[in-house]
Design a protein around this motif. Structure first.
Motif, PDB file in Angstrom:
ATOM      1  N   ASP A 142      56.205   9.260  54.127  1.00 19.04           N
ATOM      2  CA  ASP A 142      56.414   7.839  53.822  1.00 19.04           C
ATOM      3  C   ASP A 142      55.365   6.982  54.519  1.00 19.04           C
ATOM      4  O   ASP A 142      54.862   6.013  53.950  1.00 19.04           O
ATOM      5  N   ASN A 143      55.064   7.326  55.763  1.00 18.08           N
ATOM      6  CA  ASN A 143      54.010   6.602  56.476  1.00 18.08           C
ATOM      7  C   ASN A 143      52.682   6.715  55.735  1.00 18.08           C
ATOM      8  O   ASN A 143      51.941   5.736  55.599  1.00 18.08           O
ATOM      9  N   GLU A 144      52.384   7.911  55.276  1.00 22.79           N
ATOM     10  CA  GLU A 144      51.129   8.138  54.561  1.00 22.79           C
ATOM     11  C   GLU A 144      51.034   7.238  53.329  1.00 22.79           C
ATOM     12  O   GLU A 144      49.992   6.623  53.073  1.00 22.79           O
ATOM     13  N   THR A 145      52.123   7.146  52.583  1.00 24.48           N
ATOM     14  CA  THR A 145      52.128   6.304  51.384  1.00 24.48           C
ATOM     15  C   THR A 145      51.896   4.840  51.735  1.00 24.48           C
ATOM     16  O   THR A 145      51.075   4.150  51.108  1.00 24.48           O
ATOM     17  N   VAL A 146      52.609   4.355  52.753  1.00 23.45           N
ATOM     18  CA  VAL A 146      52.468   2.954  53.166  1.00 23.45           C
ATOM     19  C   VAL A 146      51.047   2.663  53.635  1.00 23.45           C
ATOM     20  O   VAL A 146      50.440   1.652  53.244  1.00 23.45           O
ATOM     21  N   LEU A 147      50.498   3.542  54.457  1.00 28.55           N
ATOM     22  CA  LEU A 147      49.174   3.302  55.028  1.00 28.55           C
ATOM     23  C   LEU A 147      48.078   3.377  53.968  1.00 28.55           C
ATOM     24  O   LEU A 147      47.129   2.584  53.986  1.00 28.55           O
ATOM     25  N   LYS A 148      48.195   4.321  53.015  1.00 23.24           N
ATOM     26  CA  LYS A 148      47.174   4.422  51.960  1.00 23.24           C
ATOM     27  C   LYS A 148      47.243   3.219  51.020  1.00 23.24           C
ATOM     28  O   LYS A 148      46.198   2.727  50.554  1.00 23.24           O
ATOM     29  N   ASN A 149      48.441   2.752  50.737  1.00 21.01           N
ATOM     30  CA  ASN A 149      48.577   1.557  49.900  1.00 21.01           C
ATOM     31  C   ASN A 149      47.988   0.328  50.603  1.00 21.01           C
ATOM     32  O   ASN A 149      47.356  -0.517  49.968  1.00 21.01           O
ATOM     33  N   TYR A 150      48.222   0.246  51.918  1.00 25.33           N
ATOM     34  CA  TYR A 150      47.670  -0.891  52.671  1.00 25.33           C
ATOM     35  C   TYR A 150      46.146  -0.809  52.698  1.00 25.33           C
ATOM     36  O   TYR A 150      45.451  -1.820  52.545  1.00 25.33           O
ATOM     37  N   LEU A 151      45.605   0.408  52.865  1.00 26.60           N
ATOM     38  CA  LEU A 151      44.145   0.586  52.870  1.00 26.60           C
ATOM     39  C   LEU A 151      43.563   0.157  51.524  1.00 26.60           C
ATOM     40  O   LEU A 151      42.523  -0.530  51.475  1.00 26.60           O
TER      41      LEU A 151
END
Length: 620
Positions: free
Chosen positions: A506-515
């Motif tokens: 879930d963290n990965e998804t949030v961080l990639k979307n923010y990037l």
């Protein structure tokens, strides 16, 4: 607990003498402020009086008041002040002062002139402090001691709005807190405890007081196992780092008093709440002002602070600070604090649920501290504590009786964890105080003071901080979007180039979307202001997810997993009072459902129901 108690006499005050083992301590009979001190009203230099004095005024005095105020006598003071606030030019205010004695006296309110300056400080800066905001804004030097000066007599003004701020500007905290100061000074000189003397802070024999301990006894192990959640004051002893008995013969903390700082940084601009003044100008202000709440220097980013941050050694127990994982994007965390007597900070909790230490380098400070779940007297908050209001300034909070209410709490155990309801203490020069995560505290500068403070995240508080970042996003402060994004992008690029795995999908998804989101925008779209000052905007930094992944990449998996388990326990505890009602229960209790079943609570609607209840009661 004390094995023997006896009462002794000291010059000027009664004190209790408590002997425990080989230690002796003294307690003031009371820490409350006596009525004689609270009601010691000061005469206003223009003879302005409190509104209550109108109750004993004669008809002749009322007539003089009416003549002085004219048509404004029909308006309350607050409305007059609102009307005056629409005058944005200092010349307009100066002309209004010439209209009548009423307006001359009414415009002696320093906040009016301070507001004029703050709204126009870029076009009309103050280059010289002249004893008051009015004189400084108008560029008028006050009369010298040798010059005769006839003050205009404004004895027809009866206004709390004008009188009370002046009264509060004359408060003498050294006199008001004399008993507390004397007691704390005795403990500082005679009654130093070791942290190992207590199984827990609750064993401290002097209830309602902030424990005083030796610095050398507060190891990281002691802090993590016993003291991380409780305030304490540390003072140097012979085994302290850089103590006076060490070969270097240097004090534990740097001697950064005002004269020393002026010798190095006289022309450097520091942040004083809402202004940025050279230290020399702020020094003149501290020596001679009549502010109800004097400006407080609270600086972390000046050119001077960038240098000063490298010139001291942090306390041993605070060496672990997990916010350093954020690198240059970490929240602001180290401040130089300066203020004249009467300045200070109203009740607050430190940002992002961090812990803090505060070392007094000059002067002395009064601390009033309450556990996280006990709201301070006179303070109002919403349920989430995202909005905190203290309608009174420090002086009025003290004089209105809220300080005495705090003293009463200090003698009671009301916290669910067994903590005293309120802890009160004084730090003197070279003392350090620990402010635990989440604790309410206010600070009163009893004398002119200089202090150094820093926030940190110890391992034992990691779960608390993670919970804050995840569940109180609208209260996060200290992060700056532009700097955060720079560090974040480099982190994500490194993760991709080295093929590293994320801790959480879930963290990965949030961080990639923010990037993806930030790379689609121009750098100019992001400000470097504190996110705490950017409420109601579309910038939401993924601080929680980023922090978790930074901890993971630093090899802290075991500690991180433990902290996340603790965080989930905190979430469950916090959500117990907000459990969503069961849909099944809602349907069962809903009238007219197809299930053919409902709970018939027909209070008084049906006499048969009453009879049935009576029969059932008789059978039972």
């Amino acid at each position: 607990m004390p094995s023997r108690v006896e009462v002794t006499e000291e010059p000027g005050t009664k004190r209790q003498k408590i002997q425990q083992a080989s230690k002796t301590t003294y307690l003031a009979t009371t820490r409350s402020i006596s009525s004689s001190l609270k009601l010691n009203l000061q005469k206003h230099p223009l003879n302005i009086r409190p509104s209550g004095n109108l109750l004993i005024s004669t008809d002749e005095q009322f007539a003089r008041i009416s003549d002085s105020m004219g048509i404004f006598k029909k308006l309350p003071d607050e409305l007059i002040l609102k009307i005056v606030s629409f005058l944005h030019d200092k010349k307009d205010l100066q002309n209004l002062m010439s209209v009548s004695k009423f307006f001359y006296g009414f415009l002696s309110n320093e906040e009016i002139w301070k507001s004029i300056f703050l709204n126009h400080q870029e076009t009309n800066p103050i280059s010289k402090w002249r004893g008051s905001w009015k004189n400084s804004v108008l560029g008028i030097d006050p009369p010298s001691e040798t010059e005769t000066h006839t003050r205009i007599n404004c004895d027809t003004i009866y206004s709390d709005l004008v009188y009370i701020p002046y009264q509060n500007s004359q408060v003498d905290y050294e006199k008001i807190f004399a008993n507390v100061i004397k007691e704390e000074r005795y403990h500082q000189q005679h009654s130093i405890f070791q942290s190992q003397d207590f199984q827990s802070p609750l064993d401290f024999p002097i209830k309602g007081r902030i424990p005083r301990l030796t610095e050398s006894s507060m190891t990281m192990s002691e802090f993590n196992t016993k003291w991380h959640n409780y305030p304490f004051i540390l003072q140097s002893d012979k085994d302290s780092p850089l103590s006076s008995s060490s070969p270097s013969s240097q004090p534990r903390w740097p001697k950064w008093d005002m004269p020393y700082l002026l010798s190095r940084f006289s022309d450097v601009k520091f942040r004083e709440e809402c202004v940025d003044w050279p230290l020399s100008l702020y020094h003149d202000y501290t020596l001679n002002n009549i502010d109800e709440n004097p400006l407080y220097l609270f600086d972390c980013n000046s050119d001077a602070m960038k240098q000063l941050k490298t010139e001291f050694m942090r306390p041993t127990y605070s060496q672990t600070d997990h916010f350093t994982k954020f690198g240059t994007s970490r929240p602001d965390n180290t401040w130089l604090i300066m203020g004249p007597a009467r300045s200070g900070s109203t009740f607050h909790k430190d940002p992002n649920s961090t812990s803090a230490w505060n070392a007094t380098l000059q002067g002395c400070k009064l601390w009033v501290m309450l556990p996280p779940d006990l709201k301070p007297p006179g303070v109002h908050t919403d349920l989430e504590e995202s909005e905190v209001t203290s309608p009174l300034g420090l002086a009025e909070w003290v004089l209105s009786g809220f300080y005495n209410d705090s003293v009463k709490l200090s003698d009671e155990t009301v916290n669910k964890d067994g903590f005293s309801g309120c802890l009160i203490g004084v730090t003197f020069e070279q003392d350090l105080i620990h402010v635990p995560s989440g604790w309410w505290h206010c600070v009163v500068n009893i004398t002119d003071s200089v202090a150094l403070t820093a926030n940190f995240v110890p391992s034992v508080k990691l779960a608390t901080v993670l919970n804050f970042l995840k569940n109180k996003k609208n209260q996060i402060s200290g992060f700056h979007p532009k700097t955060f994004n720079d560090v974040f992008v480099k982190f994500m690029e490194k993760m991709e180039s080295e093929g590293k795995q994320f801790f959480d999908e879930d963290n990965e998804t949030v961080l990639k979307n923010y990037l993806k989101d930030i790379t689609s925008k121009e750098p100019s779209d992001f400000t470097d202001e504190d996110v705490g000052e950017l409420r109601n905007c579309d910038i939401e930094l993924p601080t929680y997810q980023f922090f978790v992944e930074l901890l993971h990449q630093d090899g802290m998996n075991d500690e991180l997993k433990s902290a996340l388990e603790q965080m989930r326990a905190i979430e469950r505890e916090n959500n117990r009072g907000n459990v969503k009602k069961s849909e099944v229960w809602e349907n069962l209790t809903k009238e007219g459902t197809d299930s053919g079943f409902s709970f018939g609570f027909g209070f008084g609607d049906d006499e048969d129901d009453e009879e049935d209840v009576q029969e059932e009661g008789d059978q039972n």
